[in-house]
Write a protein that holds these residues in place. Structure first.
Motif, PDB file in Angstrom:
ATOM      1  N   VAL A  79      -3.820  -7.959  76.825  1.00 52.31           N
ATOM      2  CA  VAL A  79      -4.707  -6.782  76.845  1.00 52.31           C
ATOM      3  C   VAL A  79      -6.079  -7.165  76.309  1.00 52.31           C
ATOM      4  CG1 VAL A  79      -5.105  -4.518  75.792  1.00 52.31           C
ATOM      5  CG2 VAL A  79      -2.887  -5.052  76.799  1.00 52.31           C
ATOM      6  N   PHE A  80      -6.110  -7.938  75.230  1.00 50.52           N
ATOM      7  CA  PHE A  80      -7.388  -8.417  74.710  1.00 50.52           C
ATOM      8  C   PHE A  80      -8.123  -9.227  75.777  1.00 50.52           C
ATOM      9  CE2 PHE A  80      -9.920 -11.730  72.592  1.00 50.52           C
ATOM     10  CZ  PHE A  80     -10.823 -10.922  71.920  1.00 50.52           C
ATOM     11  N   HIS A  81      -7.379 -10.100  76.474  1.00 48.97           N
ATOM     12  CA  HIS A  81      -7.972 -10.941  77.510  1.00 48.97           C
ATOM     13  C   HIS A  81      -8.541 -10.082  78.648  1.00 48.97           C
ATOM     14  CE1 HIS A  81      -7.454 -14.825  80.128  1.00 48.97           C
ATOM     15  NE2 HIS A  81      -8.686 -14.378  80.115  1.00 48.97           N
ATOM     16  N   VAL A  82      -7.810  -9.060  79.059  1.00 52.69           N
ATOM     17  CA  VAL A  82      -8.301  -8.159  80.102  1.00 52.69           C
ATOM     18  C   VAL A  82      -9.606  -7.500  79.651  1.00 52.69           C
ATOM     19  CG1 VAL A  82      -7.846  -5.999  81.336  1.00 52.69           C
ATOM     20  CG2 VAL A  82      -6.064  -7.747  81.170  1.00 52.69           C
ATOM     21  N   GLY A  83      -9.661  -7.069  78.402  1.00 50.94           N
ATOM     22  CA  GLY A  83     -10.887  -6.473  77.877  1.00 50.94           C
ATOM     23  C   GLY A  83     -12.061  -7.430  77.914  1.00 50.94           C
ATOM     24  N   VAL A  84     -11.798  -8.706  77.649  1.00 50.69           N
ATOM     25  CA  VAL A  84     -12.844  -9.725  77.711  1.00 50.69           C
ATOM     26  C   VAL A  84     -13.284  -9.915  79.166  1.00 50.69           C
ATOM     27  CG1 VAL A  84     -13.350 -12.179  77.352  1.00 50.69           C
ATOM     28  CG2 VAL A  84     -12.118 -10.895  75.602  1.00 50.69           C
ATOM     29  N   GLU A  85     -12.310  -9.979  80.073  1.00 53.14           N
ATOM     30  CA  GLU A  85     -12.635 -10.150  81.492  1.00 53.14           C
ATOM     31  C   GLU A  85     -13.486  -8.994  82.019  1.00 53.14           C
ATOM     32  OE1 GLU A  85      -8.716 -12.551  83.156  1.00 53.14           O
ATOM     33  OE2 GLU A  85      -8.686 -10.371  83.141  1.00 53.14           O
ATOM     34  N   LEU A  86     -13.180  -7.792  81.575  1.00 52.78           N
ATOM     35  CA  LEU A  86     -13.887  -6.602  82.062  1.00 52.78           C
ATOM     36  C   LEU A  86     -15.129  -6.275  81.237  1.00 52.78           C
ATOM     37  CD1 LEU A  86     -10.796  -4.377  82.930  1.00 52.78           C
ATOM     38  CD2 LEU A  86     -12.221  -5.736  84.479  1.00 52.78           C
TER      39      LEU A  86
END
Length: 155
Positions: A79-86
């Motif tokens: 989820v943290f990674h998705v937030g970084v991607e977005l």
């Protein structure tokens, strides 16, 4: 229909095997090098696999709670990674800034040296149905956590 605890543990363990195997397939067959956050998402799956194997061998119900914790840990990182991607929040400086820390100037300028490109955590390398690999890992890891919890609560 309620599945036996051992079957649920086997399903959750095989789920982590599939997700970890998929990550390695994307890396070694598909040629998609992982970023730092991708690598961090792999470790809890490896732990869940080990926990699952021990739980299957011993039958101890308490290990299912540890399996759930491992699945939740990888989901949280994803989820943290998705937030970084977005671009919802900043990522790690080591994989979002195009850092070349640790590479000498001489190596960067030497055409005979093979200097790998920095794999950025804020760039989506692959997606399906508009969801990145990190997003799929988050979704599927939450499903696995649910299976682990069901196993822990099954008599």
């Amino acid at each position: 229909m309620t599945l036996p605890r051992q079957t649920l543990i086997l399903l959750a363990t095989l789920g982590s095997v599939a997700l970890l195997g998929g990550a390695f397939a994307f890396q070694y067959i598909g040629g998609l090098a992982p970023c730092q956050l991708c690598l961090w998402q792999r470790w809890p799956h490896a732990a869940a696999i080990l926990i699952g194997l021990v739980a299957l061998a011993t039958g101890w119900r308490g290990l299912a709670w540890l399996g759930a914790l491992a699945a939740l840990a990888t989901a949280a990182i994803a989820v943290f990674h998705v937030g970084v991607e977005l671009k919802w929040w900043e990522g790690l400086a080591s994989c979002t800034a195009g850092s070349i820390d640790g590479i000498s100037t001489a190596d960067l300028l030497d055409p005979t040296k093979d200097v790998a490109a920095v794999v950025r955590c804020d760039a989506i390398a692959w997606q399906m149905l508009g969801i990145s690999m990190a997003g799929w890992n988050a979704i599927l890891s939450l499903v696995l956590a649910g299976i682990w919890v069901k196993a822990a609560r099954t008599a």
